[in-house]
Motif scaffolding. Structure first.
Motif, mmCIF file in Angstrom:
data_model
loop_
_atom_site.group_PDB
_atom_site.id
_atom_site.type_symbol
_atom_site.label_atom_id
_atom_site.label_comp_id
_atom_site.label_asym_id
_atom_site.label_seq_id
_atom_site.Cartn_x
_atom_site.Cartn_y
_atom_site.Cartn_z
ATOM 1 N N ASN A 88 0.877 -1.168 0.000
ATOM 2 C CA ASN A 88 0.000 0.000 0.000
ATOM 3 C C ASN A 88 0.916 1.220 0.000
ATOM 4 O O ASN A 88 1.594 1.494 0.994
ATOM 5 C CB ASN A 88 -0.887 -0.028 1.245
ATOM 6 N N LEU A 89 0.948 1.961 -1.102
ATOM 7 C CA LEU A 89 1.914 3.047 -1.260
ATOM 8 C C LEU A 89 1.787 4.128 -0.196
ATOM 9 O O LEU A 89 2.789 4.681 0.249
ATOM 10 C CB LEU A 89 1.798 3.661 -2.654
ATOM 11 N N SER A 90 0.582 4.437 0.235
ATOM 12 C CA SER A 90 0.416 5.502 1.226
ATOM 13 C C SER A 90 0.766 5.035 2.636
ATOM 14 O O SER A 90 1.137 5.830 3.484
ATOM 15 C CB SER A 90 -1.007 6.045 1.192
ATOM 16 N N ARG A 91 0.679 3.726 2.893
ATOM 17 C CA ARG A 91 0.913 3.207 4.233
ATOM 18 C C ARG A 91 2.288 2.574 4.377
ATOM 19 O O ARG A 91 2.914 2.655 5.435
ATOM 20 C CB ARG A 91 -0.173 2.178 4.556
ATOM 21 N N ASP A 92 2.772 1.922 3.341
ATOM 22 C CA ASP A 92 3.941 1.064 3.470
ATOM 23 C C ASP A 92 5.239 1.671 2.965
ATOM 24 O O ASP A 92 6.259 0.979 2.902
ATOM 25 C CB ASP A 92 3.685 -0.268 2.746
ATOM 26 N N ILE A 93 5.232 2.924 2.590
ATOM 27 C CA ILE A 93 6.466 3.619 2.234
ATOM 28 C C ILE A 93 6.633 4.767 3.209
ATOM 29 O O ILE A 93 5.781 5.652 3.298
ATOM 30 C CB ILE A 93 6.436 4.134 0.782
ATOM 31 N N GLN A 94 7.722 4.718 3.966
ATOM 32 C CA GLN A 94 7.974 5.710 5.010
ATOM 33 C C GLN A 94 9.436 6.129 4.971
ATOM 34 O O GLN A 94 10.302 5.363 4.541
ATOM 35 C CB GLN A 94 7.670 5.128 6.396
ATOM 36 N N SER A 95 9.703 7.310 5.447
ATOM 37 C CA SER A 95 11.094 7.736 5.570
ATOM 38 C C SER A 95 11.742 6.988 6.735
ATOM 39 O O SER A 95 11.064 6.592 7.692
ATOM 40 C CB SER A 95 11.179 9.244 5.808
ATOM 41 N N LEU A 96 13.022 6.799 6.627
ATOM 42 C CA LEU A 96 13.763 6.140 7.708
ATOM 43 C C LEU A 96 13.622 6.937 9.004
ATOM 44 O O LEU A 96 13.454 6.355 10.082
ATOM 45 C CB LEU A 96 15.235 5.977 7.324
ATOM 46 N N SER A 97 13.630 8.256 8.917
ATOM 47 C CA SER A 97 13.479 9.104 10.107
ATOM 48 C C SER A 97 12.135 8.861 10.782
ATOM 49 O O SER A 97 12.055 8.728 12.007
ATOM 50 C CB SER A 97 13.589 10.577 9.725
ATOM 51 N N ASN A 98 11.074 8.799 9.993
ATOM 52 C CA ASN A 98 9.746 8.549 10.535
ATOM 53 C C ASN A 98 9.678 7.150 11.151
ATOM 54 O O ASN A 98 9.055 6.951 12.201
ATOM 55 C CB ASN A 98 8.690 8.712 9.436
ATOM 56 N N PHE A 99 10.306 6.182 10.520
ATOM 57 C CA PHE A 99 10.333 4.825 11.057
ATOM 58 C C PHE A 99 11.040 4.796 12.404
ATOM 59 O O PHE A 99 10.588 4.133 13.346
ATOM 60 C CB PHE A 99 11.012 3.878 10.063
ATOM 61 N N LYS A 100 12.138 5.513 12.513
ATOM 62 C CA LYS A 100 12.874 5.561 13.783
ATOM 63 C C LYS A 100 12.013 6.172 14.893
ATOM 64 O O LYS A 100 12.028 5.699 16.028
ATOM 65 C CB LYS A 100 14.158 6.385 13.637
ATOM 66 N N ARG A 101 11.265 7.235 14.570
ATOM 67 C CA ARG A 101 10.428 7.903 15.560
ATOM 68 C C ARG A 101 9.238 7.050 15.990
ATOM 69 O O ARG A 101 8.772 7.153 17.123
ATOM 70 C CB ARG A 101 9.905 9.238 15.012
ATOM 71 N N ASN A 102 8.738 6.206 15.097
ATOM 72 C CA ASN A 102 7.506 5.451 15.356
ATOM 73 C C ASN A 102 7.701 3.941 15.175
ATOM 74 O O ASN A 102 6.799 3.248 14.709
ATOM 75 C CB ASN A 102 6.399 5.946 14.414
ATOM 76 N N THR A 103 8.857 3.454 15.545
ATOM 77 C CA THR A 103 9.210 2.060 15.287
ATOM 78 C C THR A 103 8.176 1.077 15.812
ATOM 79 O O THR A 103 7.734 0.178 15.084
ATOM 80 C CB THR A 103 10.594 1.731 15.886
ATOM 81 N N SER A 104 7.760 1.227 17.062
ATOM 82 C CA SER A 104 6.828 0.246 17.634
ATOM 83 C C SER A 104 5.492 0.236 16.892
ATOM 84 O O SER A 104 4.910 -0.833 16.683
ATOM 85 C CB SER A 104 6.618 0.499 19.125
ATOM 86 N N GLU A 105 5.013 1.399 16.471
ATOM 87 C CA GLU A 105 3.759 1.459 15.717
ATOM 88 C C GLU A 105 3.899 0.754 14.368
ATOM 89 O O GLU A 105 3.007 0.005 13.953
ATOM 90 C CB GLU A 105 3.349 2.914 15.481
ATOM 91 N N PHE A 106 5.027 0.984 13.699
ATOM 92 C CA PHE A 106 5.231 0.368 12.391
ATOM 93 C C PHE A 106 5.434 -1.141 12.506
ATOM 94 O O PHE A 106 4.991 -1.903 11.640
ATOM 95 C CB PHE A 106 6.393 1.034 11.653
ATOM 96 N N ILE A 107 6.081 -1.587 13.562
ATOM 97 C CA ILE A 107 6.237 -3.029 13.778
ATOM 98 C C ILE A 107 4.867 -3.669 13.960
ATOM 99 O O ILE A 107 4.574 -4.715 13.371
ATOM 100 C CB ILE A 107 7.161 -3.316 14.978
ATOM 101 N N GLU A 108 4.033 -3.053 14.755
ATOM 102 C CA GLU A 108 2.680 -3.583 14.956
ATOM 103 C C GLU A 108 1.906 -3.608 13.643
ATOM 104 O O GLU A 108 1.200 -4.576 13.333
ATOM 105 C CB GLU A 108 1.936 -2.758 16.006
ATOM 106 N N GLN A 109 2.025 -2.561 12.845
ATOM 107 C CA GLN A 109 1.357 -2.496 11.545
ATOM 108 C C GLN A 109 1.822 -3.642 10.652
ATOM 109 O O GLN A 109 0.997 -4.316 10.013
ATOM 110 C CB GLN A 109 1.666 -1.162 10.869
ATOM 111 N N MET A 110 3.137 -3.892 10.606
ATOM 112 C CA MET A 110 3.660 -4.962 9.758
ATOM 113 C C MET A 110 3.175 -6.329 10.235
ATOM 114 O O MET A 110 2.860 -7.206 9.424
ATOM 115 C CB MET A 110 5.190 -4.911 9.710
#
Length: 99
Positions: free
Chosen positions: A3-25
């Motif tokens: 999903n292009l709007s959900r599954d492509i993120q900047s590395l900086s944003n991933f670092k700030r929200n790692t736990s949320e993105f792990i749960e999403q994955m």
């Protein structure tokens, strides 16, 4: 499916929200593409999804090998087991196991 709007993120944003993105994955089973300076650099996915991917690849490689064997058989690219065994014994100095 990615999903292009959900599954492509900047590395900086991933670092700030790692736990949320792990749960999403874990929930979606979809990998995440991480960008650096606007360019795709990394793909991250949860372990269970990665394992499924590896199993799917192994399955496809098995099917491909079987298909190649069938193609060889149909094209006549085969030889009797006895001929192969004799060749390997001679090539590798393996003594015959004739009883």
């Amino acid at each position: 499916m990615l999903n292009l709007s959900r599954d492509i993120q900047s590395l900086s944003n991933f670092k700030r929200n790692t736990s949320e993105f792990i749960e999403q994955m874990k929930q979606t089973g979809s990998p995440m593409v991480l960008t650096v300076n606007g360019k795709a650099e990394l793909v991250v996915q949860d372990a269970a999804s990665y394992q499924k991917l590896l199993e799917a690849i192994e399955y496809l490689e098995t099917i491909t090998g079987i298909q190649q064997g069938l193609d060889d058989l149909n094209a006549g690219r085969v030889r009797p087991l006895e001929a192969f065994t004799k060749e390997m014994q001679q090539k590798h100095g393996i003594p015959s196991s004739d009883y």
